[in-house]
Design a protein around this motif. Sequence first.
Motif, mmCIF file in Angstrom:
data_model
loop_
_atom_site.group_PDB
_atom_site.id
_atom_site.type_symbol
_atom_site.label_atom_id
_atom_site.label_comp_id
_atom_site.label_asym_id
_atom_site.label_seq_id
_atom_site.Cartn_x
_atom_site.Cartn_y
_atom_site.Cartn_z
ATOM 1 N N CYS A 56 0.066 0.800 13.229
ATOM 2 C CA CYS A 56 -0.995 0.039 12.557
ATOM 3 C C CYS A 56 -1.161 0.515 11.118
ATOM 4 N N TYR A 57 -1.183 1.832 10.947
ATOM 5 C CA TYR A 57 -1.302 2.371 9.588
ATOM 6 C C TYR A 57 -0.072 2.026 8.763
ATOM 7 N N TRP A 58 1.094 2.153 9.343
ATOM 8 C CA TRP A 58 2.335 1.963 8.600
ATOM 9 C C TRP A 58 2.419 0.564 7.984
ATOM 10 N N PHE A 59 1.934 -0.447 8.722
ATOM 11 C CA PHE A 59 2.022 -1.812 8.206
ATOM 12 C C PHE A 59 0.730 -2.278 7.531
ATOM 13 N N PHE A 60 -0.392 -1.634 7.844
ATOM 14 C CA PHE A 60 -1.674 -2.048 7.275
ATOM 15 C C PHE A 60 -1.927 -1.400 5.911
ATOM 16 N N ILE A 61 -1.563 -0.129 5.771
ATOM 17 C CA ILE A 61 -1.863 0.608 4.553
ATOM 18 C C ILE A 61 -1.220 -0.001 3.300
ATOM 19 N N PRO A 62 0.046 -0.437 3.328
ATOM 20 C CA PRO A 62 0.601 -1.074 2.119
ATOM 21 C C PRO A 62 -0.190 -2.294 1.674
ATOM 22 N N VAL A 63 -0.737 -3.040 2.628
ATOM 23 C CA VAL A 63 -1.558 -4.206 2.286
ATOM 24 C C VAL A 63 -2.843 -3.757 1.600
ATOM 25 N N VAL A 64 -3.513 -2.762 2.184
ATOM 26 C CA VAL A 64 -4.749 -2.238 1.599
ATOM 27 C C VAL A 64 -4.489 -1.685 0.204
ATOM 28 N N THR A 65 -3.428 -0.898 0.077
ATOM 29 C CA THR A 65 -3.095 -0.292 -1.209
ATOM 30 C C THR A 65 -2.864 -1.352 -2.272
ATOM 31 N N ARG A 66 -2.135 -2.382 -1.901
ATOM 32 C CA ARG A 66 -1.813 -3.427 -2.867
ATOM 33 C C ARG A 66 -3.063 -4.124 -3.384
ATOM 34 N N PHE A 67 -3.951 -4.523 -2.484
ATOM 35 C CA PHE A 67 -5.121 -5.279 -2.914
ATOM 36 C C PHE A 67 -6.174 -4.389 -3.578
ATOM 37 N N LEU A 68 -6.267 -3.129 -3.153
ATOM 38 C CA LEU A 68 -7.160 -2.202 -3.847
ATOM 39 C C LEU A 68 -6.677 -1.976 -5.274
ATOM 40 N N ARG A 69 -5.374 -1.811 -5.434
ATOM 41 C CA ARG A 69 -4.806 -1.588 -6.760
ATOM 42 C C ARG A 69 -5.049 -2.798 -7.664
ATOM 43 N N ILE A 70 -4.813 -3.992 -7.138
ATOM 44 C CA ILE A 70 -5.037 -5.199 -7.939
ATOM 45 C C ILE A 70 -6.495 -5.307 -8.367
ATOM 46 N N GLY A 71 -7.403 -5.075 -7.429
ATOM 47 C CA GLY A 71 -8.825 -5.166 -7.752
ATOM 48 C C GLY A 71 -9.244 -4.159 -8.798
ATOM 49 N N SER A 149 3.986 9.219 10.626
ATOM 50 C CA SER A 149 2.620 9.687 10.400
ATOM 51 C C SER A 149 2.242 9.627 8.925
ATOM 52 N N ALA A 150 3.221 9.378 8.058
ATOM 53 C CA ALA A 150 3.003 9.453 6.613
ATOM 54 C C ALA A 150 1.942 8.485 6.103
ATOM 55 N N ALA A 151 1.797 7.340 6.739
ATOM 56 C CA ALA A 151 0.880 6.309 6.243
ATOM 57 C C ALA A 151 -0.521 6.434 6.825
ATOM 58 N N ARG A 152 -0.765 7.440 7.618
ATOM 59 C CA ARG A 152 -2.059 7.571 8.290
ATOM 60 C C ARG A 152 -3.110 8.067 7.288
ATOM 61 N N PHE A 153 -3.688 7.146 6.551
ATOM 62 C CA PHE A 153 -4.709 7.455 5.558
ATOM 63 C C PHE A 153 -5.898 6.508 5.712
ATOM 64 N N HIS A 154 -7.088 7.065 5.620
ATOM 65 C CA HIS A 154 -8.277 6.220 5.607
ATOM 66 C C HIS A 154 -8.341 5.488 4.262
ATOM 67 N N PRO A 155 -8.785 4.222 4.227
ATOM 68 C CA PRO A 155 -8.853 3.476 2.965
ATOM 69 C C PRO A 155 -9.648 4.187 1.868
ATOM 70 N N ILE A 156 -10.705 4.930 2.230
ATOM 71 C CA ILE A 156 -11.463 5.671 1.217
ATOM 72 C C ILE A 156 -10.595 6.752 0.599
ATOM 73 N N ASN A 157 -9.790 7.400 1.406
ATOM 74 C CA ASN A 157 -8.856 8.408 0.917
ATOM 75 C C ASN A 157 -7.848 7.768 -0.034
ATOM 76 N N LEU A 158 -7.361 6.602 0.322
ATOM 77 C CA LEU A 158 -6.428 5.876 -0.537
ATOM 78 C C LEU A 158 -7.071 5.499 -1.867
ATOM 79 N N PHE A 159 -8.297 4.989 -1.780
ATOM 80 C CA PHE A 159 -8.992 4.490 -2.964
ATOM 81 C C PHE A 159 -9.203 5.603 -3.992
ATOM 82 N N VAL A 160 -9.643 6.766 -3.536
ATOM 83 C CA VAL A 160 -9.937 7.871 -4.434
ATOM 84 C C VAL A 160 -8.671 8.637 -4.810
ATOM 85 N N GLY A 161 -7.623 8.498 -4.001
ATOM 86 C CA GLY A 161 -6.395 9.227 -4.241
ATOM 87 C C GLY A 161 -5.324 8.406 -4.932
#
Length: 284
Positions: A56-71, A149-161
């Motif tokens: 779930c993280y492996w395929f979900f995180i790239p989507v979150v990262t992409r749209f957070l970055r665009i925003g 396990s590499a993609a296992r990040f909470h969205p808040i962690n991604l956003f600030v990191g």
Amino acid sequence: MGQELLAFLVEVSHTIVKGLPITIGIAAVFTVLTWFWACNPGRPWWHKTDLATDLCYWFFIPVVTRFLRIGMLILGAALLFQITTADGLIAFYDNGHGPLAAMPLVIQMMIFLIGEDIMLYWTHRLFHGERMWKYHAVHHSSEELEWISAARFHPINLFVGTVFADVVLLVAGISPNVFVVLGPLTIAHSAFVHANLDWKLGPFKYVIAGPVFHRWHHTAADRGGEKNFAATFPVLDLIFGTFYMPEGELPDNYGVADHSFPTTFAGQLAHPFTAQPSPAIPQK
């Protein structure tokens, strides 16, 4: 509204489909390498007890990262440069801007890698503090540490990191074209450092982060869990006194000490907002 939702779903599906060939290639490579050089021999990665969560993280995180970055890029251009139109944003970001964009792309990639790693080193240390650990604990929750396990990040962690670091460098003028090369390399390297390999990299252990270097970071806080914060360049840990790779020993026993920590994808996303504050970093 319906058209916007459909467009969003199409973009999500495109992001996932684009990642499939990379995922299959990475899985094949580390399946073979782990067969010969496993750091912690045992069952293969596809038998992980929490494999569904990792997928779930492996395929979900790239989507979150992409749209957070665009925003964040849109917000940054509006606040700092008063650019608010679609055409203006495209012109501003298309090939970068200012002195950085005038440099050769190879130089831009080097600046990006170094600049991002410095920012990630300090945000990583921030997330190991008492206030932010509840978000970063998601990344440390895997007890069977594997490449997936590499993609296992909470969205808040991604956003600030990662997303914050990317946006800072792009707003500063680095061309988004660096992602054409660095995007796949970053994914592969992140999988590499989480892979179940006993590779210490010899003298290169100070040059580039490797599996043993990062696996120590996933051990208990009183072992290597409060060391090895660098994502790419271990020299940062050398400079700031957080490098840890003991001779004649390999890391093991990963995860967090809180045995009630959720193992499901949805449970982990919700956990930081429902858990009681922890007085200390709860690693094993």
